[in-house]
Design an enzyme around this catalytic site. Sequence first.
Site, PDB file in Angstrom:
ATOM      1  N   CYS A   7       0.861  -1.181   0.000  1.00  0.00           N
ATOM      2  CA  CYS A   7       0.000   0.000   0.000  1.00  0.00           C
ATOM      3  C   CYS A   7       0.899   1.232   0.000  1.00  0.00           C
ATOM      4  O   CYS A   7       2.101   1.127   0.186  1.00  0.00           O
ATOM      5  CB  CYS A   7      -0.836   0.058   1.273  1.00  0.00           C
ATOM      6  N   GLY A  35      -0.283   0.404  -5.033  1.00  0.00           N
ATOM      7  CA  GLY A  35      -1.589  -0.220  -4.807  1.00  0.00           C
ATOM      8  C   GLY A  35      -2.604   0.324  -5.772  1.00  0.00           C
ATOM      9  O   GLY A  35      -2.757   1.542  -5.885  1.00  0.00           O
ATOM     10  N   ASN A 110       0.449   1.257   5.835  1.00  0.00           N
ATOM     11  CA  ASN A 110       1.173   0.441   4.860  1.00  0.00           C
ATOM     12  C   ASN A 110       1.920  -0.645   5.612  1.00  0.00           C
ATOM     13  O   ASN A 110       2.700  -0.351   6.502  1.00  0.00           O
ATOM     14  CB  ASN A 110       2.155   1.335   4.080  1.00  0.00           C
ATOM     15  N   GLY A 111       1.687  -1.910   5.225  1.00  0.00           N
ATOM     16  CA  GLY A 111       2.362  -3.025   5.891  1.00  0.00           C
ATOM     17  C   GLY A 111       1.357  -4.033   6.397  1.00  0.00           C
ATOM     18  O   GLY A 111       0.150  -3.848   6.245  1.00  0.00           O
ATOM     19  N   TYR A 254      12.133  -4.068  -6.196  1.00  0.00           N
ATOM     20  CA  TYR A 254      10.932  -4.081  -7.015  1.00  0.00           C
ATOM     21  C   TYR A 254       9.838  -3.094  -6.597  1.00  0.00           C
ATOM     22  O   TYR A 254       9.277  -2.401  -7.446  1.00  0.00           O
ATOM     23  CB  TYR A 254      10.358  -5.508  -7.006  1.00  0.00           C
ATOM     24  N   CYS A 443      15.642  -6.533   5.818  1.00  0.00           N
ATOM     25  CA  CYS A 443      14.952  -7.817   5.933  1.00  0.00           C
ATOM     26  C   CYS A 443      15.095  -8.516   4.593  1.00  0.00           C
ATOM     27  O   CYS A 443      14.894  -7.904   3.546  1.00  0.00           O
ATOM     28  CB  CYS A 443      13.475  -7.599   6.252  1.00  0.00           C
TER      29      CYS A 443
HETATM   30 FE1  SF4 Z   1       8.673  -9.366   3.096  1.00  0.00          FE
HETATM   31 FE2  SF4 Z   1      11.109  -9.130   4.224  1.00  0.00          FE
HETATM   32 FE3  SF4 Z   1      10.805 -10.267   1.798  1.00  0.00          FE
HETATM   33 FE4  SF4 Z   1      10.413  -7.639   2.128  1.00  0.00          FE
HETATM   34  S1  SF4 Z   1      12.343  -8.777   2.353  1.00  0.00           S
HETATM   35  S2  SF4 Z   1       9.161  -8.998   0.922  1.00  0.00           S
HETATM   36  S3  SF4 Z   1       9.516  -7.568   4.186  1.00  0.00           S
HETATM   37  S4  SF4 Z   1      10.029 -11.046   3.787  1.00  0.00           S
END
Ligand code: SF4
Length: 472
Positions: A7, A35, A110-111, A254, A443
């Site tokens: 989003c 979105g 968002n999230g 992306y 992440c």
């Molecule tokens: Fe989801 Fe982490 Fe992958 Fe991003 S890097 S799409 S937050 S698991």
Amino acid sequence: MELREECGVFGVTFPEKTNVAGMVYYGLYALQHRGQEGCGISVCSDGVFTSVKDVGLVSEVLTNDTMKKFSPGKTAVGHVRYGTTGGSTRMNCQPIEVNHRLGRMAIAHNGNLSNAEQLRKELELSGAIFHTTSDTEIIAYILTKEMLRGVSTEQAITESMNKLEGAYSLIIMTSDKLYAVRDPHGFRPLCFGKTADGGYAVASESCAISAVNAEFVRDVQPGEIVVFGSDGPRSVTSGCGKCLKKTCIFEYIYFARQDSVIDGIPVHESRKQAGRILAKEFPADADIVVGVPDSGIDAALGFAEESGIPYGLGLIKNKYIGRTFISPGQDNRLDRVKIKLSPVRSVISGKRVVLIDDSIVRGTTSRRIVRLLREAGAAEIHVRISSPRFLHPCYYGTDIDSEEHLIASNHSVSEICAMICADSLGFLPLETLRELTGNNEYCAACFDGKYPTPVPGDSGKDRFEQKIITND
Ligand code: SF4
């Protein structure tokens, strides 16, 4: 190419009344890539909240007619939605408005919360009745409960943050202030800028700050609450003790727009760097480098630069198609990829092509694109992917699916190469991801399974515990 974003949020606040709805409209337009299922705006004018929201694109929902409903105001908040939690119905569109005994607020989120199911259950058992299936209403409920204790809004937000797990970049509008809130890991981006007439704009991405002629000020830090009142922005750290930056690496690869800068790193440069790495790690004897529009193009430029193989405009995207294009009717004889993408025969024919895309999820889209290029006369097709292999689902606001639907979870690279009918295939090595984000922590759980928070289900819990052991 097969994935959809989460989003986008956008909010503004000004010292004097102005056309805040119009500003948010332009901000949301710049965030439309995040979105396309629904959108909405809430405006606060003299303490009166007015909202327009519905399913559809910004241009479809926020028309000349619907925009007339808004009066000039000092504050407004908006949202573009792709539903990762809850369905794509009107009721799940945002901002969500809440009226309570002590005031009103509108929230744009968002999230995804990774503990949404557990929180919802707890709230329902204590008497809460939900009107939507989105996890944003859970946040609204928790926040309202805290506010009703009579504490300040920022204290209520801080207390709520102690209960929420997962990804949330929020803009909260009350009758006299605007709040920008980023979760303690900062999974999703959030930043703000200043306008020439003393106003402030908060946005998921810096491209939307530029779209309203505001000057970028800075990113909201993980775990930070920025309060925009009559005396300008004021920073409050949530004090939740869990702040550890883990920006979603896939924002760089992306999700985000190429002209955005997230946590100090330009997205375009990050994607080009992925292309350069691919050229070094997986070189190919080829005549031309072609990027799959849109997000494969930057990496293709990087690959071309590093390898010396010329970049060619071998694939054209239909400009008038959204990422969520749905074919009318069920006619499977028509290839949806063909409606979105066209090969440029004069560029492709007889050439050995390096084809750069951002990801392979189920493999079906990649196979179709390779087929398109073969039909256009490509002599060889060497596919290079500017992300590592997807092996695990995402719980933080994207639709990266369960492991059974991820082709790389069940097949080796050579098997995938054969399945998509390519001559060779290479994925961005996991250990090179750091080169995309400078010194920022990130992440990459969908690639390495190391979830920064506990995730739903027993297997997820096991994975989290396993992660802690591994890190030790
Ligand atoms: Fe989801 Fe982490 Fe992958 Fe991003 S890097 S799409 S937050 S698991």
